[in-house]
Every structure is written in C-alpha cells, then in structure tokens.
Design a protein around this motif. Structure first.
Motif, PDB file in Angstrom:
ATOM      1  N   ARG A  25       0.942  -1.315   0.054  1.00  0.00           N
ATOM      2  CA  ARG A  25      -0.044  -0.056  -0.137  1.00  0.00           C
ATOM      3  C   ARG A  25       0.881   1.272   0.007  1.00  0.00           C
ATOM      4  O   ARG A  25       1.846   1.336   0.940  1.00  0.00           O
ATOM      5  N   VAL A  26       0.776   2.141  -0.949  1.00  0.00           N
ATOM      6  CA  VAL A  26       1.434   3.286  -1.181  1.00  0.00           C
ATOM      7  C   VAL A  26       0.523   4.573  -1.084  1.00  0.00           C
ATOM      8  O   VAL A  26      -0.469   4.805  -1.441  1.00  0.00           O
ATOM      9  N   ASN A  27       0.884   5.374   0.208  1.00  0.00           N
ATOM     10  CA  ASN A  27       0.023   6.367   0.303  1.00  0.00           C
ATOM     11  C   ASN A  27       0.518   7.878  -0.298  1.00  0.00           C
ATOM     12  O   ASN A  27      -0.058   8.816  -0.589  1.00  0.00           O
ATOM     13  N   ASP A  28       2.048   7.687  -0.278  1.00  0.00           N
ATOM     14  CA  ASP A  28       2.732   8.967  -1.004  1.00  0.00           C
ATOM     15  C   ASP A  28       3.208   8.484  -2.258  1.00  0.00           C
ATOM     16  O   ASP A  28       4.021   7.538  -2.471  1.00  0.00           O
ATOM     17  N   ILE A  29       2.705   9.037  -3.569  1.00  0.00           N
ATOM     18  CA  ILE A  29       2.858   8.689  -5.048  1.00  0.00           C
ATOM     19  C   ILE A  29       4.522   8.922  -5.299  1.00  0.00           C
ATOM     20  O   ILE A  29       5.139   8.389  -6.158  1.00  0.00           O
ATOM     21  N   ASN A  30       5.158   9.896  -4.221  1.00  0.00           N
ATOM     22  CA  ASN A  30       6.686  10.397  -4.643  1.00  0.00           C
ATOM     23  C   ASN A  30       7.625   9.110  -4.128  1.00  0.00           C
ATOM     24  O   ASN A  30       8.836   9.182  -4.566  1.00  0.00           O
ATOM     25  N   ILE A  31       7.045   7.922  -3.508  1.00  0.00           N
ATOM     26  CA  ILE A  31       7.975   6.901  -3.254  1.00  0.00           C
ATOM     27  C   ILE A  31       7.464   5.516  -3.900  1.00  0.00           C
ATOM     28  O   ILE A  31       8.201   4.292  -3.352  1.00  0.00           O
ATOM     29  N   GLY A  37      11.153  -4.614  -5.031  1.00  0.00           N
ATOM     30  CA  GLY A  37      10.444  -5.945  -5.501  1.00  0.00           C
ATOM     31  C   GLY A  37       8.818  -5.956  -5.278  1.00  0.00           C
ATOM     32  O   GLY A  37       8.637  -7.288  -5.562  1.00  0.00           O
ATOM     33  N   ALA A  38       8.191  -5.072  -5.174  1.00  0.00           N
ATOM     34  CA  ALA A  38       6.734  -5.027  -4.747  1.00  0.00           C
ATOM     35  C   ALA A  38       6.409  -5.518  -6.287  1.00  0.00           C
ATOM     36  O   ALA A  38       6.432  -4.871  -7.230  1.00  0.00           O
ATOM     37  N   ASP A  39       5.445  -6.725  -6.232  1.00  0.00           N
ATOM     38  CA  ASP A  39       4.744  -6.991  -7.424  1.00  0.00           C
ATOM     39  C   ASP A  39       3.528  -6.032  -7.871  1.00  0.00           C
ATOM     40  O   ASP A  39       3.301  -5.744  -8.982  1.00  0.00           O
ATOM     41  N   HIS A  40       2.791  -5.597  -6.692  1.00  0.00           N
ATOM     42  CA  HIS A  40       1.428  -4.784  -7.013  1.00  0.00           C
ATOM     43  C   HIS A  40       1.705  -3.724  -5.944  1.00  0.00           C
ATOM     44  O   HIS A  40       1.772  -3.910  -4.768  1.00  0.00           O
ATOM     45  N   LEU A  41       1.100  -2.430  -6.545  1.00  0.00           N
ATOM     46  CA  LEU A  41       1.165  -1.416  -5.631  1.00  0.00           C
ATOM     47  C   LEU A  41      -0.066  -0.940  -5.498  1.00  0.00           C
ATOM     48  O   LEU A  41      -1.054  -0.651  -6.433  1.00  0.00           O
ATOM     49  N   LEU A  42      -0.871  -0.849  -4.464  1.00  0.00           N
ATOM     50  CA  LEU A  42      -2.176  -0.188  -4.288  1.00  0.00           C
ATOM     51  C   LEU A  42      -1.870   1.223  -3.788  1.00  0.00           C
ATOM     52  O   LEU A  42      -1.371   1.477  -2.850  1.00  0.00           O
ATOM     53  N   MET A  43      -2.611   2.076  -4.646  1.00  0.00           N
ATOM     54  CA  MET A  43      -2.476   3.471  -4.030  1.00  0.00           C
ATOM     55  C   MET A  43      -4.177   4.041  -3.854  1.00  0.00           C
ATOM     56  O   MET A  43      -4.804   4.546  -4.728  1.00  0.00           O
ATOM     57  N   PRO A  44      -4.443   3.952  -2.624  1.00  0.00           N
ATOM     58  CA  PRO A  44      -6.096   4.167  -2.273  1.00  0.00           C
ATOM     59  C   PRO A  44      -6.388   5.543  -2.537  1.00  0.00           C
ATOM     60  O   PRO A  44      -7.306   6.009  -3.063  1.00  0.00           O
TER      61      PRO A  44
END
Length: 135
Positions: free
Chosen positions: A8-14, A22-29
C-alpha cells in the motif's frame, strides 16, 4: 512457488522505492479515491453504474474466467464463442501480463488467457460450466 508482494502506497513520490524493493503490485488508495470522486462529479451515471456492479448492488457482474488447457474454448476465436448469444459482454482478455481491451473477433483464445466478462450471474455460470469441458 513464487510469493507475490502487494504494498500500500500513500505517497506517490515513493512508488519507485517500492518497485526497487521488488513489490509486485502497488495499491494506491488515495489515487483511486481521487479518480472515483472526479468520475462521480464529471460522469455521475457511469460512476453509479460501476459502483453498483463492483458492490454487488446490480444484477450485472464482472467476472474473470481463467482459461486452462482442457477448456473447450482454447483454439476458438472470439467470434466463435459468441458472447452476445450467451448474454455476456466480452470486455477483453489478459495474456502474458498484458490486457487486450476489446480484441478483434478473430483473436484466438489460448491456454492461460484470463477473460474479463460482464453479465448476469446465471449467464456467467452457464458459460463457465459449458466451456470447462475437454477440448
């Protein structure tokens, strides 16, 4: 067996840091919510329809069919499967990690494709059961 990593990514800058790790999928709520709010304001009818489908408040459903080697649809074209006759909307298919939206009717279904269909539950179940048989 390969383990999938979902972050889970809260900050698009990171985002790049998660990808580097190596994350396969990123969730950006936050990004998803912003898109939904924008759609609700600019295209309210579409938003209501999609929201109803995704939350199960509609008779229509979106479903995936994972095509295996033994499925009778392997080697058939999209036209031969006649989704309209089966009261289904063929949205597209995923093949080798790439999504093909509304492929041509000449497209041949292959083992390991994932079909994305929309329709009533009974139509989806009927289609799935009909094509799970041997080729």
């Amino acid at each position: 067996r390969k383990m999938k990593v979902i972050a889970r990514v809260n900050d698009i800058n990171i985002v790049s840091k998660f990808e580097y790790a190596g994350a396969d999928h990123l969730l950006m709520p936050n990004q998803v919510v912003n898109t939904m709010i924008s759609t609700a304001i600019t295209q309210p009818t579409m938003y209501k329809a999609i929201h109803a489908i995704l939350t199960g408040k509609s008779v229509a459903r979106i479903d995936e069919i994972h095509v295996h080697e033994e499925h009778s649809m392997v080697g058939k074209s999209v036209k031969e499967l006649d989704f309209k006759k089966n009261k289904l909307l063929f949205i597209g298919l995923q093949r080798k990690g790439e999504f093909l939206f509304n492929p041509p009717t000449t497209e041949i279904i292959q083992s390991y494709d994932v079909l994305l269909l929309m329709g009533r539950k009974i139509s989806l179940e009927y289609f799935r059961n009909r094509h799970e048989g041997v080729n």
